[in-house]
Design a protein around this motif. Sequence first.
Motif, short mmCIF file in Angstrom:
data_model
loop_
_atom_site.label_atom_id
_atom_site.label_comp_id
_atom_site.label_asym_id
_atom_site.label_seq_id
_atom_site.Cartn_x
_atom_site.Cartn_y
_atom_site.Cartn_z
N MET A 1 0.84 -1.20 0.00
CA MET A 1 0.00 0.00 0.00
C MET A 1 0.88 1.25 0.00
SD MET A 1 -2.76 1.27 2.89
CE MET A 1 -3.93 -0.01 2.53
N ASN A 2 0.57 2.18 -0.90
CA ASN A 2 1.28 3.46 -0.89
C ASN A 2 0.96 4.21 0.38
OD1 ASN A 2 2.44 3.10 -3.44
ND2 ASN A 2 0.57 3.80 -4.45
N LYS A 3 1.94 4.93 0.90
CA LYS A 3 1.75 5.62 2.17
C LYS A 3 1.99 7.12 2.06
CE LYS A 3 2.97 1.57 4.96
NZ LYS A 3 3.80 1.05 6.05
N ASN A 4 2.20 7.64 0.86
CA ASN A 4 2.56 9.04 0.74
C ASN A 4 1.37 9.96 0.50
OD1 ASN A 4 2.06 8.16 -1.83
ND2 ASN A 4 3.69 9.36 -2.77
N TRP A 5 0.16 9.48 0.78
CA TRP A 5 -0.99 10.38 0.82
C TRP A 5 -1.96 9.85 1.86
CZ3 TRP A 5 -1.85 6.28 -2.51
CH2 TRP A 5 -3.15 5.76 -2.55
N ARG A 6 -2.74 10.77 2.40
CA ARG A 6 -3.67 10.38 3.45
C ARG A 6 -5.10 10.83 3.15
NH1 ARG A 6 -2.74 11.11 10.00
NH2 ARG A 6 -4.55 9.87 10.61
N PHE A 7 -5.24 11.85 2.30
CA PHE A 7 -6.56 12.35 1.94
C PHE A 7 -6.59 12.64 0.44
CE2 PHE A 7 -3.93 15.88 3.28
CZ PHE A 7 -4.13 16.84 2.32
N VAL A 8 -7.73 13.06 -0.06
CA VAL A 8 -7.90 13.24 -1.50
C VAL A 8 -8.22 14.69 -1.83
CG1 VAL A 8 -8.59 10.86 -1.89
CG2 VAL A 8 -10.34 12.56 -1.37
N TRP A 9 -8.13 14.99 -3.14
CA TRP A 9 -8.45 16.34 -3.60
C TRP A 9 -9.27 16.25 -4.88
CZ3 TRP A 9 -6.80 19.35 -7.96
CH2 TRP A 9 -6.03 18.64 -8.88
N GLN A 10 -10.01 17.33 -5.16
CA GLN A 10 -10.80 17.47 -6.38
C GLN A 10 -10.40 18.74 -7.10
OE1 GLN A 10 -14.94 16.98 -4.71
NE2 GLN A 10 -15.30 16.26 -6.80
N GLU A 11 -10.30 18.66 -8.42
CA GLU A 11 -10.02 19.85 -9.22
C GLU A 11 -11.15 20.86 -9.09
OE1 GLU A 11 -9.13 21.08 -13.88
OE2 GLU A 11 -9.24 18.98 -13.28
N LEU B 1 2.00 15.47 -0.79
CA LEU B 1 2.58 16.75 -0.37
C LEU B 1 2.90 17.61 -1.58
CD1 LEU B 1 3.77 18.69 1.72
CD2 LEU B 1 5.89 17.34 1.66
N ALA B 2 3.41 17.00 -2.65
CA ALA B 2 3.76 17.75 -3.85
C ALA B 2 2.52 18.38 -4.48
CB ALA B 2 4.46 16.84 -4.85
N VAL B 3 1.43 17.60 -4.56
CA VAL B 3 0.18 18.13 -5.12
C VAL B 3 -0.34 19.27 -4.24
CG1 VAL B 3 -2.26 17.59 -5.55
CG2 VAL B 3 -0.48 15.99 -6.28
N TRP C 1 -6.64 17.25 21.12
CA TRP C 1 -6.50 16.83 19.72
C TRP C 1 -5.15 17.26 19.15
CZ3 TRP C 1 -11.13 18.27 21.74
CH2 TRP C 1 -12.17 17.33 21.63
N LYS C 2 -4.61 16.43 18.28
CA LYS C 2 -3.38 16.77 17.59
C LYS C 2 -3.74 17.45 16.27
CE LYS C 2 -0.80 12.94 19.64
NZ LYS C 2 -0.09 11.67 19.39
N THR C 3 -3.35 18.71 16.14
CA THR C 3 -3.64 19.48 14.93
C THR C 3 -2.67 19.08 13.83
OG1 THR C 3 -4.42 21.36 16.27
CG2 THR C 3 -3.86 21.79 13.95
N ARG C 4 -3.21 18.77 12.65
CA ARG C 4 -2.37 18.42 11.51
C ARG C 4 -2.30 19.55 10.48
NH1 ARG C 4 0.19 15.03 14.48
NH2 ARG C 4 -0.84 13.02 14.83
N ASP D 1 1.48 19.96 9.75
CA ASP D 1 2.32 18.84 10.17
C ASP D 1 2.49 17.94 8.95
OD1 ASP D 1 3.40 16.48 11.12
OD2 ASP D 1 2.21 16.46 12.96
N GLU D 2 3.49 18.21 8.13
CA GLU D 2 3.62 17.54 6.84
C GLU D 2 3.78 16.03 6.98
OE1 GLU D 2 6.67 19.39 4.59
OE2 GLU D 2 5.55 21.26 4.30
N ASP D 3 4.46 15.59 8.00
CA ASP D 3 4.67 14.14 8.17
C ASP D 3 3.35 13.42 8.41
OD1 ASP D 3 6.02 11.69 8.50
OD2 ASP D 3 5.99 11.96 10.67
N LYS D 4 2.60 13.84 9.43
CA LYS D 4 1.38 13.15 9.82
C LYS D 4 0.22 13.47 8.88
CE LYS D 4 3.19 11.21 13.43
NZ LYS D 4 3.41 9.74 13.48
N LEU D 5 0.27 14.61 8.19
CA LEU D 5 -0.81 14.99 7.30
C LEU D 5 -0.81 14.20 6.01
CD1 LEU D 5 -3.20 16.98 6.95
CD2 LEU D 5 -1.59 18.60 5.95
N PHE D 6 0.38 13.79 5.55
CA PHE D 6 0.47 13.15 4.24
C PHE D 6 0.91 11.69 4.28
CE2 PHE D 6 0.78 17.68 3.44
CZ PHE D 6 -0.18 17.82 2.44
N ASN D 7 1.54 11.26 5.34
CA ASN D 7 2.00 9.87 5.41
C ASN D 7 1.01 9.03 6.19
OD1 ASN D 7 4.45 10.28 3.98
ND2 ASN D 7 5.28 11.29 5.81
N TYR D 8 0.43 8.07 5.51
CA TYR D 8 -0.64 7.27 6.11
C TYR D 8 -0.04 6.03 6.77
CZ TYR D 8 -4.92 4.61 6.58
OH TYR D 8 -5.97 3.88 7.07
#
Length: 256
Positions: A1-11, A23-25, A174-177, A249-256
């Motif tokens: 499983m890829n781990k370099n994203w945690r959520f999705v985006w829409q154009e 993170l790059a996107v 709560w931990k803010t991301r 928090d780039e680490d926890k926000l993008f690495n699942y």
Amino acid sequence: MNKNWRFVWQENMYWASCEPCTLAVFNTLVSAAVVNWKINMRRAVRKAIMEGKPLDEFTRLSEFQQWCYKMQSRPRAGEKFGMLTTAAKLLQWVDALKSSLPCFVFAVREFGLVPRTDKNGQPKLDPQGAPFLYRRRKQSNIKHLSGLFMSDFDHLPFPPQELYELTRRPGYPWKTRLAHLTSSGEGLRLVSECIPGAGNIADQQYLQAKELGMLEVKGTTGKFVTDNSCINADKLSFCPRLDDILYADEDKLFNY
């Protein structure tokens, strides 16, 4: 499983597929000139109207004029639109600019693939004759949650940065991301890590608003500042400008 994203985006919020947000996107989107222009324009128009300043610099813009032409050409709504004041037209325009921003769905890591259909409900086909599939943003189409939840506090009666500072005090659970200003500049959006055992997204949002003392606070529009429409996991969040990000928090926000 890829781990370099945690959520999705829409154009866009209407028909685009929900795709992994790395993170790059994310950095590309928040740094985009068009995102910066749309948010700056919304704030400038709202400020000019609120302060009673001349609006000529906005009404002369080709983007506004083209949008007005499109609105007035609508069969039934065009006549009603034409009767609006200049200020009302401008406010509708900048709200449309906000709605055209790219957006994120922080609580979802993956939506399922479904066929795209035409206006008659028939599947659209790709050049090979196979159904054209996309990841539709719909509650029933969620495959995998992210473990994050998003809270929105609109039109605060004080600087949004002051609310963010409350999340940094000792004992805040709560931990803010991610924390950023909203497109109006008057609100705060918080993306936080769900606390195991503290309930679903709606429960955690309620408890968070209570912890921050925001449950009964009314904003500059006279409405409660806590946006209760964020309780669904598929709730979208419009892209901020890079300068409006207070914390990430780039680490926890993008690495699942």
